[in-house]
Scaffold this motif. Structure first.
Motif, PDB file in Angstrom:
ATOM      1  N   LYS A  16       6.685 -15.542   5.778  1.00  0.00           N
ATOM      2  CA  LYS A  16       6.592 -14.721   4.565  1.00  0.00           C
ATOM      3  C   LYS A  16       5.794 -13.462   4.842  1.00  0.00           C
ATOM      4  CE  LYS A  16       3.518 -15.345   1.325  1.00  0.00           C
ATOM      5  NZ  LYS A  16       2.710 -15.814   0.174  1.00  0.00           N
ATOM      6  N   SER A  17       4.694 -13.613   5.559  1.00  0.00           N
ATOM      7  CA  SER A  17       3.816 -12.467   5.818  1.00  0.00           C
ATOM      8  C   SER A  17       4.537 -11.383   6.609  1.00  0.00           C
ATOM      9  CB  SER A  17       2.569 -12.931   6.580  1.00  0.00           C
ATOM     10  OG  SER A  17       1.844 -13.861   5.821  1.00  0.00           O
ATOM     11  N   ILE A  18       5.303 -11.795   7.614  1.00  0.00           N
ATOM     12  CA  ILE A  18       6.046 -10.812   8.401  1.00  0.00           C
ATOM     13  C   ILE A  18       7.199 -10.238   7.591  1.00  0.00           C
ATOM     14  CG2 ILE A  18       7.501 -10.490  10.438  1.00  0.00           C
ATOM     15  CD1 ILE A  18       5.748 -12.488  11.912  1.00  0.00           C
ATOM     16  N   THR A  19       7.932 -11.089   6.881  1.00  0.00           N
ATOM     17  CA  THR A  19       9.082 -10.620   6.110  1.00  0.00           C
ATOM     18  C   THR A  19       8.684  -9.537   5.115  1.00  0.00           C
ATOM     19  OG1 THR A  19      10.253 -12.735   6.320  1.00  0.00           O
ATOM     20  CG2 THR A  19      10.922 -11.299   4.511  1.00  0.00           C
ATOM     21  N   ASN A  20       7.644  -9.782   4.321  1.00  0.00           N
ATOM     22  CA  ASN A  20       7.289  -8.806   3.286  1.00  0.00           C
ATOM     23  C   ASN A  20       6.660  -7.546   3.868  1.00  0.00           C
ATOM     24  OD1 ASN A  20       8.405 -10.322   1.296  1.00  0.00           O
ATOM     25  ND2 ASN A  20       6.492 -10.986   0.367  1.00  0.00           N
ATOM     26  N   ARG A  21       5.892  -7.670   4.930  1.00  0.00           N
ATOM     27  CA  ARG A  21       5.387  -6.468   5.582  1.00  0.00           C
ATOM     28  C   ARG A  21       6.531  -5.643   6.177  1.00  0.00           C
ATOM     29  NH1 ARG A  21       1.304 -10.009   5.535  1.00  0.00           N
ATOM     30  NH2 ARG A  21      -0.875  -9.285   5.660  1.00  0.00           N
ATOM     31  N   ALA A  22       7.448  -6.319   6.856  1.00  0.00           N
ATOM     32  CA  ALA A  22       8.567  -5.605   7.471  1.00  0.00           C
ATOM     33  C   ALA A  22       9.469  -4.958   6.418  1.00  0.00           C
ATOM     34  CB  ALA A  22       9.370  -6.555   8.350  1.00  0.00           C
ATOM     35  N   LEU A  23       9.663  -5.631   5.283  1.00  0.00           N
ATOM     36  CA  LEU A  23      10.449  -5.025   4.207  1.00  0.00           C
ATOM     37  C   LEU A  23       9.830  -3.703   3.763  1.00  0.00           C
ATOM     38  CD1 LEU A  23      11.373  -8.027   1.852  1.00  0.00           C
ATOM     39  CD2 LEU A  23      12.988  -6.444   2.929  1.00  0.00           C
ATOM     40  N   LEU A  24       8.509  -3.682   3.579  1.00  0.00           N
ATOM     41  CA  LEU A  24       7.845  -2.468   3.125  1.00  0.00           C
ATOM     42  C   LEU A  24       7.918  -1.367   4.178  1.00  0.00           C
ATOM     43  CD1 LEU A  24       6.174  -0.873   1.145  1.00  0.00           C
ATOM     44  CD2 LEU A  24       4.132  -1.981   2.023  1.00  0.00           C
ATOM     45  N   LEU A  25       7.642  -1.711   5.426  1.00  0.00           N
ATOM     46  CA  LEU A  25       7.672  -0.705   6.481  1.00  0.00           C
ATOM     47  C   LEU A  25       9.074  -0.139   6.661  1.00  0.00           C
ATOM     48  CD1 LEU A  25       5.337  -2.552   9.009  1.00  0.00           C
ATOM     49  CD2 LEU A  25       4.739  -0.642   7.515  1.00  0.00           C
ATOM     50  N   ALA A  26      10.075  -1.008   6.570  1.00  0.00           N
ATOM     51  CA  ALA A  26      11.460  -0.536   6.668  1.00  0.00           C
ATOM     52  C   ALA A  26      11.814   0.362   5.494  1.00  0.00           C
ATOM     53  CB  ALA A  26      12.410  -1.731   6.733  1.00  0.00           C
ATOM     54  N   ALA A  27      11.310   0.040   4.307  1.00  0.00           N
ATOM     55  CA  ALA A  27      11.580   0.856   3.128  1.00  0.00           C
ATOM     56  C   ALA A  27      11.001   2.258   3.273  1.00  0.00           C
ATOM     57  CB  ALA A  27      10.998   0.179   1.885  1.00  0.00           C
ATOM     58  N   ALA A  28       9.812   2.358   3.901  1.00  0.00           N
ATOM     59  CA  ALA A  28       9.145   3.653   4.056  1.00  0.00           C
ATOM     60  C   ALA A  28       9.678   4.457   5.232  1.00  0.00           C
ATOM     61  CB  ALA A  28       7.643   3.426   4.235  1.00  0.00           C
ATOM     62  N   ALA A  29      10.471   3.815   6.099  1.00  0.00           N
ATOM     63  CA  ALA A  29      10.920   4.451   7.335  1.00  0.00           C
ATOM     64  C   ALA A  29      12.096   5.399   7.107  1.00  0.00           C
ATOM     65  CB  ALA A  29      11.300   3.379   8.352  1.00  0.00           C
ATOM     66  N   ALA A 223      12.835   3.574  11.645  1.00  0.00           N
ATOM     67  CA  ALA A 223      13.543   2.302  11.483  1.00  0.00           C
ATOM     68  C   ALA A 223      13.576   1.528  12.799  1.00  0.00           C
ATOM     69  CB  ALA A 223      14.964   2.564  10.990  1.00  0.00           C
ATOM     70  N   THR A 224      13.562   0.213  12.689  1.00  0.00           N
ATOM     71  CA  THR A 224      13.622  -0.634  13.873  1.00  0.00           C
ATOM     72  C   THR A 224      14.317  -1.936  13.519  1.00  0.00           C
ATOM     73  OG1 THR A 224      12.302  -1.496  15.719  1.00  0.00           O
ATOM     74  CG2 THR A 224      11.436  -1.841  13.516  1.00  0.00           C
ATOM     75  N   ASP A 225      14.694  -2.699  14.523  1.00  0.00           N
ATOM     76  CA  ASP A 225      15.237  -4.043  14.334  1.00  0.00           C
ATOM     77  C   ASP A 225      14.143  -5.048  14.678  1.00  0.00           C
ATOM     78  OD1 ASP A 225      17.589  -2.826  13.717  1.00  0.00           O
ATOM     79  OD2 ASP A 225      18.622  -3.355  15.571  1.00  0.00           O
ATOM     80  N   LEU A 226      14.019  -6.064  13.857  1.00  0.00           N
ATOM     81  CA  LEU A 226      12.918  -7.009  14.017  1.00  0.00           C
ATOM     82  C   LEU A 226      13.402  -8.427  13.775  1.00  0.00           C
ATOM     83  CD1 LEU A 226       9.715  -7.198  14.332  1.00  0.00           C
ATOM     84  CD2 LEU A 226       9.698  -7.373  11.835  1.00  0.00           C
ATOM     85  N   ALA A 227      13.103  -9.324  14.714  1.00  0.00           N
ATOM     86  CA  ALA A 227      13.357 -10.752  14.519  1.00  0.00           C
ATOM     87  C   ALA A 227      12.114 -11.367  13.890  1.00  0.00           C
ATOM     88  CB  ALA A 227      13.670 -11.424  15.843  1.00  0.00           C
ATOM     89  N   VAL A 228      12.273 -12.020  12.753  1.00  0.00           N
ATOM     90  CA  VAL A 228      11.141 -12.608  12.030  1.00  0.00           C
ATOM     91  C   VAL A 228      10.841 -13.996  12.602  1.00  0.00           C
ATOM     92  CG1 VAL A 228      10.285 -13.358   9.785  1.00  0.00           C
ATOM     93  CG2 VAL A 228      11.716 -11.298   9.959  1.00  0.00           C
ATOM     94  N   GLU A 229       9.604 -14.195  13.012  1.00  0.00           N
ATOM     95  CA  GLU A 229       9.182 -15.498  13.554  1.00  0.00           C
ATOM     96  C   GLU A 229       9.180 -16.576  12.468  1.00  0.00           C
ATOM     97  OE1 GLU A 229       5.194 -15.121  14.876  1.00  0.00           O
ATOM     98  OE2 GLU A 229       5.571 -13.376  16.143  1.00  0.00           O
ATOM     99  N   PRO A 230       9.281 -17.854  12.875  1.00  0.00           N
ATOM    100  CA  PRO A 230       9.021 -18.930  11.915  1.00  0.00           C
ATOM    101  C   PRO A 230       7.616 -18.807  11.339  1.00  0.00           C
ATOM    102  CG  PRO A 230       9.998 -19.796  13.932  1.00  0.00           C
ATOM    103  CD  PRO A 230       9.646 -18.360  14.206  1.00  0.00           C
TER     104      PRO A 230
END
Length: 417
Positions: A16-29, A223-230
């Motif tokens: 969850k922590s990575i998903t929501n951080r990555a969503l925000l960073l991707a939105a701002a990119a 923008a980047t591609d990111l694999a979200v860890e478990p």
């Protein structure tokens, strides 16, 4: 001699922590980012919906398990009303992002989320030039009248939650000038390290000038591609279950290079007598048939997992004290008192202070566990229930906040004997 059974592979959803951080960073990119294997749960769906309400296109691919986020290259514009539901990360990460844009933004959420503090974040945004109005208790509803933010120097009190700092850091590359943040008394430092690592993945310039002094340059994100860890916090439940049942469980995709500090929970289990192997791409915990107590541990940096240890502590051979967790009183529930109250209802001797809990070994009697609408209380006591028959959750569905399939996965890995 019969060979030991191979470890079972647990199916742990994305962080969850990575998903929501990555969503925000991707939105701002600038550009389109792809998030592979993101967590799909109440909190992440609330966060994703909030971003679309802010004008950020998010395309979901049911066939390939990816979310595609088309960034807007900065803060939002035009204003919006944002429902954060129960998601604390939405209430702490999105107002700074909105403040870097233009327009009036109103953030609100559930009664549970309204009770959680936001004053330190509102004060910091005000010092950076935003016009912010918080609710009567210093939390939601929160109104932000945005016209961009200036940089400069900012001091942040980190005693209550690292999420305030993470929200400010992620907004910083969108400010007019560079920002230097000095942090006092930071809790949950591993989550800030995660934030900084992800900001760098999306192209931000972040430097720790001195211990507790972080400098962030302007220039936005790419923008980047990111694999979200478990999710390492979620994995704590299956690791603890292995420790108390004498079985072996592996979580693939969660290895020594993880961004998540909560993987450190397995070292606590090692102290408690479990066998632990952290490899490059997976982590395995094997129970030894005995849970060792008689130790004290500071879990302030991994406080989302303290409940997992506290819930199984009655099964140990000596008391266990967990300290450094005062900030856990300000989460979805007062987690120290929620754990203590439920253990007492089970007939377990417990002592608490402002920042700690001591759990004594002893028999666990059947009782109804009060979840307090807190997913982590429900999951932690489900693990105790593997060894203590007769425990019943009053709100088993609250696990959908982070792991909708939790109960089915626990039954699959640890079927009743």
């Amino acid at each position: 001699m019969t060979a030991a059974a191979p470890p079972l592979a647990a199916r742990i959803p994305g962080s969850k922590s990575i998903t929501n951080r990555a969503l925000l960073l991707a939105a701002a990119a600038t550009g389109t980012s792809r998030l592979r294997a993101p967590l799909t749960s109440d909190d992440t769906l609330a966060f994703r919906t909030a971003l679309t309400d802010l004008g950020v296109p998010v395309e979901t691919g049911p066939q390939d398990g990816q979310w595609r986020v088309t960034g807007i290259g900065g803060g939002p514009s035009g204003g919006a009303t944002i429902r954060c539901a129960d998601a604390g990360t939405a209430a702490r990460f999105l107002p700074p992002f909105a403040a870097t844009g233009r327009g009036r933004y109103l953030f609100d959420g559930s009664d549970q989320l309204r009770a959680r503090p936001l004053r330190p974040l509102a004060d910091a945004l005000t010092r950076l030039g935003a016009r912010v109005s918080a609710g009567g208790s210093g939390g939601l509803p929160l109104r932000v009248d945005a016209d961009g933010l200036r940089g400069g120097e900012l001091t942040v009190d980190g005693r209550h939650s690292s999420q305030f700092l993470s929200g400010l850091l992620m907004a910083a590359p969108l400010l007019r000038t560079p920002l230097t943040v000095t942090v006092r008394d930071l809790v949950s430092r591993p989550y800030v390290d995660m934030t900084i690592a992800l900001m760098r993945r999306f192209g931000a310039s972040v430097t720790e000038v001195d211990p507790g002094v972080i400098g962030i340059g302007t220039g936005g994100y790419t923008a980047t591609d990111l694999a979200v860890e478990p999710d390492a916090s979620t994995a704590s439940y299956v690791f603890a279950a292995a420790a108390v049942t004498g079985r072996a469980v592996t979580v693939p995709g969660l290895g020594r290079d993880s961004l998540q500090g909560d993987l450190g929970f397995v070292e606590v289990l090692r102290t408690a007598g479990a066998r632990v192997e952290v490899g490059p791409d997976a982590t395995t915990v094997t129970g030894t048939g005995r849970l060792r107590g008689g130790f004290e541990v500071d879990m302030g940096g991994i406080s989302d997992t303290f409940m997992t240890l506290a819930a199984i502590a009655p099964l140990a051979d000596a008391p266990i004290t967990i300290r450094g967790i005062a900030h856990a009183r300000l989460k979805e529930s007062d987690r120290i008192e929620a754990v203590a109250g439920n253990l007492a209802a089970c007939g377990v001797a417990v002592e608490t202070r402002q920042d700690r809990i001591t759990v004594h070994p002893g028999g666990v009697r059947p009782t109804r566990i009060r979840c307090h609408r807190d997913h982590r209380i429900a999951m932690a006591f489900s693990v105790l229930g593997l060894r203590a028959p007769g425990l019943e959750l009053d709100d088993p569905a609250c696990v959908t906040k982070t792991f909708p399939g939790f109960h089915a996965e626990l039954r699959r890995l640890f079927p009743a004997r």
